[in-house]
Design a protein around this motif. Structure first.
Motif, PDB file in Angstrom:
ATOM      1  N   TRP A 111       0.690  -1.144  -0.091  1.00 17.48           N
ATOM      2  CA  TRP A 111      -0.038  -0.169   0.226  1.00 17.48           C
ATOM      3  C   TRP A 111       0.607   1.415   0.080  1.00 17.48           C
ATOM      4  CZ3 TRP A 111       1.881   1.807   4.303  1.00 17.48           C
ATOM      5  CH2 TRP A 111       2.046   0.859   5.307  1.00 17.48           C
ATOM      6  N   ASN A 112       2.209   1.209  -0.132  1.00 16.09           N
ATOM      7  CA  ASN A 112       2.942   2.500  -0.323  1.00 16.09           C
ATOM      8  C   ASN A 112       2.775   3.468  -1.369  1.00 16.09           C
ATOM      9  OD1 ASN A 112       4.547   2.381   2.137  1.00 16.09           O
ATOM     10  ND2 ASN A 112       5.471   0.319   1.503  1.00 16.09           N
ATOM     11  N   SER A 113       2.657   4.499  -1.250  1.00 18.98           N
ATOM     12  CA  SER A 113       2.541   5.382  -2.247  1.00 18.98           C
ATOM     13  C   SER A 113       3.850   5.358  -2.951  1.00 18.98           C
ATOM     14  CB  SER A 113       1.901   6.716  -1.783  1.00 18.98           C
ATOM     15  OG  SER A 113       2.593   7.572  -2.696  1.00 18.98           O
ATOM     16  N   PRO A 114       3.755   5.637  -4.410  1.00 21.88           N
ATOM     17  CA  PRO A 114       5.004   6.018  -5.148  1.00 21.88           C
ATOM     18  C   PRO A 114       5.748   6.980  -5.084  1.00 21.88           C
ATOM     19  CG  PRO A 114       3.134   5.939  -6.488  1.00 21.88           C
ATOM     20  CD  PRO A 114       2.598   5.231  -5.187  1.00 21.88           C
ATOM     21  N   PHE A 115       5.008   7.887  -4.241  1.00 22.79           N
ATOM     22  CA  PHE A 115       5.567   9.509  -4.076  1.00 22.79           C
ATOM     23  C   PHE A 115       5.930   9.828  -2.690  1.00 22.79           C
ATOM     24  CE2 PHE A 115       2.195   9.612  -7.407  1.00 22.79           C
ATOM     25  CZ  PHE A 115       3.021   9.484  -8.344  1.00 22.79           C
ATOM     26  N   GLY A 116       6.097   8.665  -1.905  1.00 19.47           N
ATOM     27  CA  GLY A 116       6.644   8.743  -0.753  1.00 19.47           C
ATOM     28  C   GLY A 116       5.492   9.380   0.405  1.00 19.47           C
ATOM     29  N   GLU A 117       5.633  10.448   0.902  1.00 14.10           N
ATOM     30  CA  GLU A 117       4.623  10.912   1.930  1.00 14.10           C
ATOM     31  C   GLU A 117       3.486  11.450   0.853  1.00 14.10           C
ATOM     32  OE1 GLU A 117       4.325  10.533   5.426  1.00 14.10           O
ATOM     33  OE2 GLU A 117       5.851   9.214   4.602  1.00 14.10           O
ATOM     34  N   PHE A 118       3.692  12.003  -0.233  1.00 15.48           N
ATOM     35  CA  PHE A 118       2.683  12.334  -0.796  1.00 15.48           C
ATOM     36  C   PHE A 118       1.514  11.509  -1.197  1.00 15.48           C
ATOM     37  CE2 PHE A 118       1.011  13.549  -5.143  1.00 15.48           C
ATOM     38  CZ  PHE A 118       0.224  14.647  -4.845  1.00 15.48           C
ATOM     39  N   MET A 119       0.215  11.686  -0.902  1.00 10.32           N
ATOM     40  CA  MET A 119      -0.653  10.935  -1.100  1.00 10.32           C
ATOM     41  C   MET A 119      -0.643   9.665  -0.441  1.00 10.32           C
ATOM     42  SD  MET A 119      -2.640  11.556  -4.532  1.00 10.32           S
ATOM     43  CE  MET A 119      -2.101  10.598  -5.732  1.00 10.32           C
ATOM     44  N   SER A 120      -0.354   9.675   0.946  1.00 11.29           N
ATOM     45  CA  SER A 120      -0.394   8.428   1.782  1.00 11.29           C
ATOM     46  C   SER A 120      -1.451   8.460   3.029  1.00 11.29           C
ATOM     47  CB  SER A 120       1.136   8.198   2.214  1.00 11.29           C
ATOM     48  OG  SER A 120       1.396   9.344   2.936  1.00 11.29           O
ATOM     49  N   GLY A 121      -1.726   7.804   3.682  1.00 12.39           N
ATOM     50  CA  GLY A 121      -2.898   7.716   4.734  1.00 12.39           C
ATOM     51  C   GLY A 121      -3.641   6.418   4.211  1.00 12.39           C
ATOM     52  N   PRO A 122      -4.449   6.026   5.445  1.00  8.95           N
ATOM     53  CA  PRO A 122      -5.419   4.863   5.050  1.00  8.95           C
ATOM     54  C   PRO A 122      -5.832   5.036   3.857  1.00  8.95           C
ATOM     55  CG  PRO A 122      -5.418   6.047   7.423  1.00  8.95           C
ATOM     56  CD  PRO A 122      -4.621   6.903   6.503  1.00  8.95           C
ATOM     57  N   PHE A 123      -6.691   5.974   3.263  1.00 12.47           N
ATOM     58  CA  PHE A 123      -7.542   5.711   2.227  1.00 12.47           C
ATOM     59  C   PHE A 123      -6.547   5.668   1.078  1.00 12.47           C
ATOM     60  CE2 PHE A 123      -9.564   7.678  -1.602  1.00 12.47           C
ATOM     61  CZ  PHE A 123     -10.626   6.649  -1.843  1.00 12.47           C
ATOM     62  N   TRP A 124      -5.497   6.452   0.765  1.00 14.96           N
ATOM     63  CA  TRP A 124      -4.888   6.626  -0.211  1.00 14.96           C
ATOM     64  C   TRP A 124      -4.351   5.189  -0.619  1.00 14.96           C
ATOM     65  CZ3 TRP A 124      -5.547   8.977  -4.354  1.00 14.96           C
ATOM     66  CH2 TRP A 124      -6.173  10.194  -4.434  1.00 14.96           C
ATOM     67  N   SER A 125      -3.707   4.747   0.736  1.00 17.71           N
ATOM     68  CA  SER A 125      -3.089   3.469   0.564  1.00 17.71           C
ATOM     69  C   SER A 125      -3.774   2.483   0.346  1.00 17.71           C
ATOM     70  CB  SER A 125      -2.382   3.109   1.983  1.00 17.71           C
ATOM     71  OG  SER A 125      -3.142   3.113   2.978  1.00 17.71           O
ATOM     72  N   PHE A 126      -4.890   2.514   0.563  1.00 12.87           N
ATOM     73  CA  PHE A 126      -5.834   1.485  -0.077  1.00 12.87           C
ATOM     74  C   PHE A 126      -6.021   1.490  -1.686  1.00 12.87           C
ATOM     75  CE2 PHE A 126     -10.227   0.339  -1.624  1.00 12.87           C
ATOM     76  CZ  PHE A 126     -10.398  -0.996  -1.276  1.00 12.87           C
ATOM     77  N   PHE A 127      -6.148   2.962  -1.803  1.00 15.31           N
ATOM     78  CA  PHE A 127      -6.179   3.090  -3.582  1.00 15.31           C
ATOM     79  C   PHE A 127      -5.057   2.587  -3.899  1.00 15.31           C
ATOM     80  CE2 PHE A 127      -4.520   6.112  -6.656  1.00 15.31           C
ATOM     81  CZ  PHE A 127      -5.609   5.707  -7.432  1.00 15.31           C
TER      82      PHE A 127
END
Ligand code: SF4
Ligand code: SF4
Lengths: 211, 171, 341
Positions: free
Chosen positions: C271-287
């Motif tokens: 669930w890690n975002s490819p942009f580091g901290e940008f767009m992370s968080g429970p919902f974004w990680s699901f995405f």
């Protein structure tokens, strides 16, 4: 070992080439026509439903004879001398009443063979392809425009005229035969005067039989 | 009753019932599938004992491996999948003697053993401990088992290659 | 695990269990539609267009409704209990495996220590249910399909496990959540995310092997021998109809998603975002997680509509003579790499 690497290289290469092709098609335009909403524009020589311009038909029966599946039914009656059926748009004189001109489109296989022999270009395919029916007999198309009463009338007339002609012809035949007989008799008399009674009768019998 | 207890009895019944079906079924494939249920039941019992690694191994090795091979073997043999077994006792006297002996031994062992009863407790790191033990205290048995399996594999390969070589020579 | 179960109230358990189920169901509906769309587009067609207006989006829902209404036909000579049971067991197996998938940084069904191992163990039951279906149908196509799937899955389990093992060698944990957490951050070459696939070249090889074997494990073309339509009618599904067949379909697509998500977790940072901290968080990680999984699913579909099917002997040859040795060599190389660097 080297062989194995080569083989796997070829495998992967061909897989990627294939996948490249499919992804190009994935993003390419589709060729589907959404049929009931969109309809294809048929080319001019598209083979679909047959149509006969009955006014131009001279009843020559060429189309029916060309049809490989015999699905064109034509009945003709020769026109009598008192009516002039006119000419077709191509200038051919019309000599037959078309009492029946049916095409069974259920049997037709759209081979187009009936279209080309027609001397007046009056049978051709029109770009109509949606004519399915629930009953197969509805697929027999009647192109003759004569009323049944008219058909009976022309048939009778034609029969009368034919009978008349037949009679005239027979008359003529008889006359001809008699003339021929006379000639023969004379010729034989000139050639051989002994046996004229016996041999003269045989050729005349033959001629009667022929006519 | 506690939920664990209910689950325990549930899975025990499943296990024992499936085992019974396995023994008494007239169809060998049905037996094999009953064995599957028994094995899964045992795996569930392991889970109830907090032996999660063991449970997963049970599933992977027995259900996913051995049982499939059994089924495969059964189905590959001729008539394996339509054949009905006659479950009658063939050698009545020796079988009775042997099974009685085995039963006596088992019951004797069961009664005389001093069972160590411990409270089940969840361990935080079963896999880690297991790995440490296998690579530490129990390294010798581990290696011996590994070597044994290796020998078995090599033997199997040898046998199969010899068989296929014979086949090739014959035809 | 049990402790965990007992301490939470039943409703929470139900909700917990329902989340993956909802995901699977929604995904299956979308994926079946998408599969037909992808097939259509690749063949320059449009695919389903009628039901529901925009690009036939409701097609799978309509199909589902149709399947529910269908008669449940059970062959007279079949083994009734096993025949009825097989589809449900198959779905149960793939559904149970979703318990250890970390869907988002704050949701995982069961955070057990043996995550991957449990997943592989549970999915091995899938094979058994396929054999069960194949044998119980009492139909030669079904039986052949079942046998093929048994041979195929038992073989391809080995390279799968070997490649999963390479990942475990690197991460040192069986817990998928831990494995994912280890891959956060963007340190490689300064900008690339810390995903395992970028970490060392042998893991890339491992991923290729892993992907080939999950294609085989989820019976996708070019390894769809158990159900190859053109030779075995539909393999083990031949005798099934209606709801039971739908269960098979569902399980198959769930299996596909499961293995793709596993691949995404093991190699692509979960669930890690490819942009580091940008767009992370429970919902974004699901995405991000679903995006990665669905991309792999798309690649599977893409491959399906590109490649022809292998023969059985080629399938076995690929597995035993290429993938298994390669994956073991690769395992050793990865271990060496880990020791050296
Ligand atoms: S198209 Fe062919 S089959 Fe049809 S009527 Fe003409 S000749 Fe006969
Ligand atoms: S070939 Fe033309 S003119 Fe002749 S009968 Fe047929 S349609 Fe009439």
């Amino acid at each position: 070992m080297v062989e194995a690497f080569k083989n796997s290289w070829i495998t992967f290469k061909s897989i990627f080439i294939g996948m490249g092709i499919t992804i190009r098609h994935f993003f390419g335009k589709s060729v589907t026509l959404q049929y009931p909403d969109e309809r294809p524009v048929l080319p001019n020589n598209a083979r679909a439903k047959l149509y006969v311009n009955i006014d131009d038909c001279i009843g020559c029966n060429l189309c029916a004879r060309a049809c490989p599946v015999n699905c064109i039914y034509i009945d003709t009656v020769p026109s009598t001398s008192d009516v002039d059926l006119g000419k077709t748009s191509t200038g051919n004189p019309k000599r037959f009443w078309l009492t029946r001109f049916d095409i069974d489109m259920a049997k037709c296989m759209y081979c187009d063979l009936c279209v080309h022999p027609c001397p007046t270009n009056c049978i051709y395919m029109v770009s109509e392809y949606e004519y399915s029916e629930f009953n197969r007999t509805n697929l027999i198309y009647h192109f003759s425009n004569l009323e049944p009463a008219m058909v009976a009338e022309v048939k009778e007339k034609a029969a009368n005229e034919a009978a008349e002609k037949q009679r005239q012809r027979e008359e003529m035949m008889r006359k001809k035969a008699e003339e021929a007989k006379m000639k023969q008799i004379e010729a034989k008399k000139q050639a051989e005067e002994k046996n004229d009674g016996e041999k003269g009768s045989e050729p005349s019998k033959k001629e009667n039989g022929d006519s | 009753m506690e939920l664990t207890t209910i689950l325990f009895y549930l899975f025990s019944i499943v296990t024992i019932g499936a085992a019974a079906v396995m023994v008494f079924s007239k169809n060998i494939v049905h037996s094999a599938f009953a064995l599957m249920f028994a094995l899964i039941g045992v795996a569930a019992l392991y889970v109830l004992l907090y032996a999660d690694f063991l449970a997963a191994t049970q599933l992977l090795v027995y259900v996913g491996g051995i049982l499939i091979l059994i089924l495969f073997g059964v189905m590959l043999t001729s008539l394996g999948y339509t054949f009905n077994f006659r479950t009658i006792t063939v050698n009545l006297v020796p079988a009775t003697v042997l099974s009685t002996g085995a039963a006596v031994l088992l019951i004797f062992a069961f009664v005389t053993t001093e069972w160590k009863i411990t409270e089940v407790a969840e361990r935080p790191d079963t896999v880690y401990d297991l790995g440490m033990m296998l690579m530490g205290d129990y390294i010798l048995p581990f290696i011996v088992a590994g070597v044994l399996l290796l020998i078995a594999i090599i033997g199997a390969i040898l046998m199969s290659t010899r068989l296929s070589a014979e086949n090739k020579g014959g035809t | 695990m049990t402790q965990y179960l007992l301490n939470i109230n039943p409703i929470a358990i139900l909700v917990h269990a329902a989340i993956p189920l909802t995901i699977i169901l929604v995904y299956a509906l979308v994926a079946i539609w998408a599969e037909r769309k992808v097939a259509g587009f690749i063949q320059d067609r449009l695919g389903p267009m009628r039901v529901g207006g925009w690009h036939g989006w409701a097609q799978s829902i309509a199909d589902l409704l149709k399947l529910i209404q269908k008669e449940d036909i059970i062959p007279a000579d079949s083994s009734r209990f096993l025949f009825k049971f097989a589809p449900f067991m198959m779905f149960a197996a793939s559904y149970a495996a979703f318990a250890v998938i970390p869907f988002s940084s704050s949701y995982i069904g069961s955070n057990i220590n043996i995550g991957v191992f449990y997943l592989l163990a549970v999915t091995s039951v899938l094979t058994l249910s396929i054999i069960m279906a194949g044998w119980a149908s009492n139909n030669k196509w079904s039986l052949l399909g079942g046998m093929r799937s048994a041979a195929q899955l038992v073989s391809y389990e080995v390279p799968t496990i070997a490649t999963v093992l390479t990942v475990i060698v690197v991460t040192g944990s069986l817990n998928l959540m831990t494995i994912t957490e280890m891959q956060s951050g963007n340190d490689i070459l300064g900008f690339l995310p810390n995903w395992l696939i970028f970490q060392n070249p042998f893991l890339l090889v491992a991923f290729v092997i892993f992907f080939i074997s999950i294609l085989a494990e989820s019976h996708r073309v070019p390894f769809d021998l158990p159900e190859s339509e053109s030779e075995l009618v539909a393999g083990y599904q031949t005798e099934y109809s209606g709801m039971r067949w739908a269960m098979f379909m569902l399980a198959e697509y769930a299996d596909m998603l499961l293995l793709s998500l596993l691949g995404a977790t093991l190699f692509f940072g979960g669930w890690n975002s490819p942009f580091g901290e940008f767009m992370s968080g429970p919902f974004w990680s699901f995405f991000w997680f679903m995006l990665k999984g669905l991309l792999l699913v798309f690649v599977m579909m893409w491959i399906r509509w590109t490649l022809p099917r292998y023969r059985v002997d080629q399938l076995m040859y690929i597995c035993w003579s290429i993938l298994i040795p390669l994956s073991f060599i690769n395992l050793v190389l990865v271990a060496l790499w880990e020791v050296i660097f």
